[in-house]
Each structure stands twice: as structure tokens, then as C-alpha cells.
Design an enzyme around this catalytic site. Structure first.
Site, PDB file in Angstrom:
ATOM      1  N   GLN A   1       0.869  -1.178   0.000  1.00 46.75           N
ATOM      2  CA  GLN A   1       0.000   0.000   0.000  1.00 46.75           C
ATOM      3  C   GLN A   1       0.906   1.228   0.000  1.00 46.75           C
ATOM      4  O   GLN A   1       1.449   1.619   1.037  1.00 46.75           O
ATOM      5  CB  GLN A   1      -0.910  -0.004   1.225  1.00 46.75           C
ATOM      6  CG  GLN A   1      -1.664  -1.318   1.435  1.00 46.75           C
ATOM      7  CD  GLN A   1      -2.737  -1.548   0.378  1.00 46.75           C
ATOM      8  OE1 GLN A   1      -3.734  -0.832   0.321  1.00 46.75           O
ATOM      9  NE2 GLN A   1      -2.545  -2.568  -0.449  1.00 46.75           N
TER      10      GLN A   1
ATOM     11  N   ALA B   1     -11.690   2.394   4.629  1.00 44.79           N
ATOM     12  CA  ALA B   1     -10.699   1.558   3.952  1.00 44.79           C
ATOM     13  C   ALA B   1      -9.928   2.332   2.886  1.00 44.79           C
ATOM     14  O   ALA B   1     -10.188   3.506   2.618  1.00 44.79           O
ATOM     15  CB  ALA B   1     -11.386   0.340   3.348  1.00 44.79           C
ATOM     16  N   HIS B   2      -9.000   1.607   2.227  1.00 47.78           N
ATOM     17  CA  HIS B   2      -8.100   2.250   1.259  1.00 47.78           C
ATOM     18  C   HIS B   2      -8.852   2.802   0.044  1.00 47.78           C
ATOM     19  O   HIS B   2      -9.809   2.228  -0.441  1.00 47.78           O
ATOM     20  CB  HIS B   2      -6.990   1.306   0.812  1.00 47.78           C
ATOM     21  CG  HIS B   2      -7.454   0.000   0.248  1.00 47.78           C
ATOM     22  ND1 HIS B   2      -6.597  -1.041   0.006  1.00 47.78           N
ATOM     23  CD2 HIS B   2      -8.677  -0.449  -0.118  1.00 47.78           C
ATOM     24  CE1 HIS B   2      -7.266  -2.052  -0.501  1.00 47.78           C
ATOM     25  NE2 HIS B   2      -8.529  -1.726  -0.582  1.00 47.78           N
ATOM     26  N   ASN B   3      -8.390   3.966  -0.394  1.00 39.58           N
ATOM     27  CA  ASN B   3      -8.892   4.652  -1.589  1.00 39.58           C
ATOM     28  C   ASN B   3     -10.346   5.124  -1.474  1.00 39.58           C
ATOM     29  O   ASN B   3     -10.970   5.465  -2.479  1.00 39.58           O
ATOM     30  CB  ASN B   3      -8.729   3.777  -2.834  1.00 39.58           C
ATOM     31  CG  ASN B   3      -7.270   3.598  -3.218  1.00 39.58           C
ATOM     32  OD1 ASN B   3      -6.642   2.608  -2.854  1.00 39.58           O
ATOM     33  ND2 ASN B   3      -6.726   4.573  -3.933  1.00 39.58           N
TER      34      ASN B   3
ATOM     35  N   SER C   1     -12.337   1.791  -1.967  1.00 40.93           N
ATOM     36  CA  SER C   1     -12.683   2.484  -3.217  1.00 40.93           C
ATOM     37  C   SER C   1     -14.142   2.925  -3.288  1.00 40.93           C
ATOM     38  O   SER C   1     -14.656   3.192  -4.377  1.00 40.93           O
ATOM     39  CB  SER C   1     -12.344   1.605  -4.432  1.00 40.93           C
ATOM     40  OG  SER C   1     -10.957   1.330  -4.464  1.00 40.93           O
TER      41      SER C   1
END
Length: 336
Positions: free
Chosen positions: A199, A240-242, A260
Site C-alpha cells: 500500500q 478503507a483504502h482509496n 474504493s
């Protein structure tokens, strides 16, 4: 600290009904109103307390009409909740903020600390990190390398901010929050094991963002996880990520947003709601508590349930579910 009704009326832009010189020195709940206290009536179901309590001042709506005599001085305002926010800020502002840098704190090579900052014992700032003016970093907070922290931001005890995170002005990060830890990225290897996907992105919090205690915001796989200006996140949430969250969106405790997901502006997400990854939530959307959101949501929608659906349709479904045994019984009779 003591304030008169006249002084407080100026703060909350209200009109006084009663003694403008009465003094108060502490805010209190309406059911616990006592002499020297100031309280407010915002929810109609608490109206009966206004006739029983002994607070010196009560903030009420402009159109409030008492059914019985009220002993307190009243300050009438358009919105009691906004008035109370201003009131509490006034009381809090008059307490002395911490100052100076503890000799037990640490600042890494190449980092710059702005003017009038506070660093508590065992607070750590990594290398090549830029800290703005009037920033408060409480004990045991840790800020990694190559970070940027804007003016007036408060970072409470035990916060962990990983490398490369960017935080704007006047943000508040509450105790135990973790910002910039790895997103949950793993690829199946085919033999039952998992290969970690590095990441390498970061997290960006724009101005006036507040993050609750023990909330986690993951760094992006590539690019940035972004919380736009004015976002408010409660305790124990997971971003969470993005993920991208639009301006002035508010999120209650235990909400989870998968990777995302794009959330629009001025949304309200109630407690324990879950949003799957790679969906888009429009602007001005309200999501009810414990909802499971599995698909895109248009602007201005109100949804709840799991799976979450339009609120009007969901209410009809709930009515049918409550009467399901009777409906089945009628169908059985018709069948016979």
C-alpha cells in the site's frame, strides 16, 4: 468563569426574557438544572423538565410558549442546538490550553515545528515532517516521516499517524485513532496462502475534519484516501483504502466503508452501517443505522435496512414482516 445572560445572549444571538444580569458558571443538562447553571430545551419530550429544574438560564426556541411559570431567565434563539454549540465553545475557549514542548518529546531530523505549538511527553514527530502553527500534539502521539499538519490542528494522546499523511487546518484527531495504516490488500497465491499487496499511497484530510477515538483510516494502495473539508467521523469507524468522502459528510459510530467507495457531500451515515467497496453514494444521502449498502445510491436518497432500500419501500416491507404470520395464515385458508 462567570458569564451574565446579557453576555451569553450576544454569543448565541438571542433575546433575553428575564434578568439580563443573572450569572452562570457551568453548563448542565436540563433534568439536572441548578442555580448557576445554564441549560437548553431542544427536544420537546424534555419540556416538562423546564418547569421543575432550577437552572439560572435556559436557552429555548423563539416560538416556545410555556404552559406553566418558568423560574429561569430565558434566552430565545432560532436553533437551540446551534446556540449550545456556541455556548460550549465559549466555555471551553476560556480554559487555558497547554503550551510548550516537553523535554521528553522528540522531533526528527529535517522536521519543522511552527509557532506556539504544544508537544506533550513522549510525543514523537518523524523526519522531514512539517507542523504548522498553534498545533497541539498530546502525550504519546506519534507522527511519521514526511507528514504535513496544518495550523490549529489538535492531535490527542496515543494517535498514530503513519508516514506521508497530510492533515489540513483546524482538524481534531481523537485519542487512539490510526491514520495511514495499510489498506487490506492481499492477492490469493493459489496454494491457500496470500500475497500482500504493498500500500504505497497516503491519506489526505482536508481542513476542519474531525476523527473520533479509535477510528482507523487506511492509506491508499495507490493515490490517496481522501476526507474532504468538514467531514466528521465518530469513534470506532473504519475507512478503507482509496475511499473518498465528500465535504461535510457525518458518520456515526461503528460505520465501516470498504475500499474504493465514493461518498458524496453532506451525507449522514448512522451507526453500524456498512458500505461495500467500489460503489458511489450521491450527495445529501441519509443512510439509516445498521444498513447494508450494496449498490450505488442516487442524490438526496434516504435508505435503510439490509440490503438497504428506499425508506418508503422499506417501511412497507417492515409492516408486512410484522404481520407475516397473519398473512401466511390467510394464504393457507385460501389454499384450503
Amino acid at each position: 468563569m462567570q458569564l451574565t445572560a446579557k453576555e451569553l445572549a450576544r454569543v448565541v444571538n438571542g433575546t433575553i426574557e428575564g434578568d439580563e444580569n443573572v450569572k452562570v458558571w457551568k453548563p448542565c443538562k436540563i433534568e439536572e438544572g441548578c442555580e448557576g447553571g445554564i441549560t437548553f430545551l431542544g427536544n420537546p419530550k424534555y419540556t416538562h423538565y423546564i418547569y421543575e429544574q432550577q437552572a439560572s438560564i435556559v436557552i429555548v426556541r423563539k416560538d416556545f410558549v410555556p404552559e406553566h411559570p418558568v423560574n429561569s431567565t430565558l434566552i430565545r434563539v432560532d436553533n437551540p442546538y446551534i446556540a449550545v454549540a456556541l455556548l460550549l465553545h465559549t466555555f471551553n475557549e476560556r480554559t487555558k490550553p497547554p503550551k510548550g514542548r516537553s523535554w521528553r518529546s522528540h522531533v526528527g531530523r529535517g522536521s519543522k515545528i511552527g509557532k506556539h505549538c504544544y508537544m506533550g511527553p513522549y510525543a514523537v514527530v518523524g523526519r522531514h515532517t512539517m507542523i504548522g502553527n498553534d498545533v497541539k500534539i498530546y502525550p504519546n502521539a506519534c507522527i511519521g516521516d514526511n507528514c504535513k499538519i496544518g495550523d490549529g490542528t489538535i492531535i490527542y494522546a496515543g494517535v498514530k499517524i503513519y508516514e506521508g499523511v497530510e492533515i489540513g487546518r483546524n482538524c481534531i484527531i481523537h485519542a487512539g485513532a490510526v491514520i495511514g495504516s495499510d489498506g487490506f490488500g492481499f492477492a490469493p497465491a493459489g496454494d491457500g496462502t496470500w500475497n500482500k499487496i504493498d500500500q504505497i499511497g497516503n491519506v489526505v484530510l482536508e481542513d476542519d475534519v474531525e476523527v473520533g477515538a479509535n477510528t482507523c483510516i487506511d492509506r491508499a494502495t495507490m493515490g490517496s484516501t481522501i476526507l474532504h473539508k468538514g467531514v466528521k467521523i465518530d469513534n470506532l469507524c473504519q475507512v478503507a483504502h482509496n475511499v473518498v468522502i465528500g465535504r461535510n459528510t457525518a458518520m456515526a459510530s461503528q460505520v465501516g466503508i470498504a475500499g474504493s467507495c465514493k461518498v458524496g457531500e453532506e451525507c449522514i451515515i448512522a451507526g453500524q452501517a456498512g458500505l461495500v467497496g467500489h460503489i458511489t453514494i450521491g450527495d445529501h444521502v441519509t443512510i439509516g443505522a445498521q444498513s447494508g449498502v450494496t449498490r450505488n445510491v442516487p442524490d438526496k436518497a434516504t435508505i435503510f435496512g439490509s440490503p438497504a432500500t428506499d425508506a418508503v419501500r422499506r417501511r412497507k416491507i417492515e409492516v408486512l414482516l410484522r404481520n407475516l404470520d397473519k398473512i401466511v395464515e390467510r394464504i393457507d385458508k385460501l389454499g384450503r
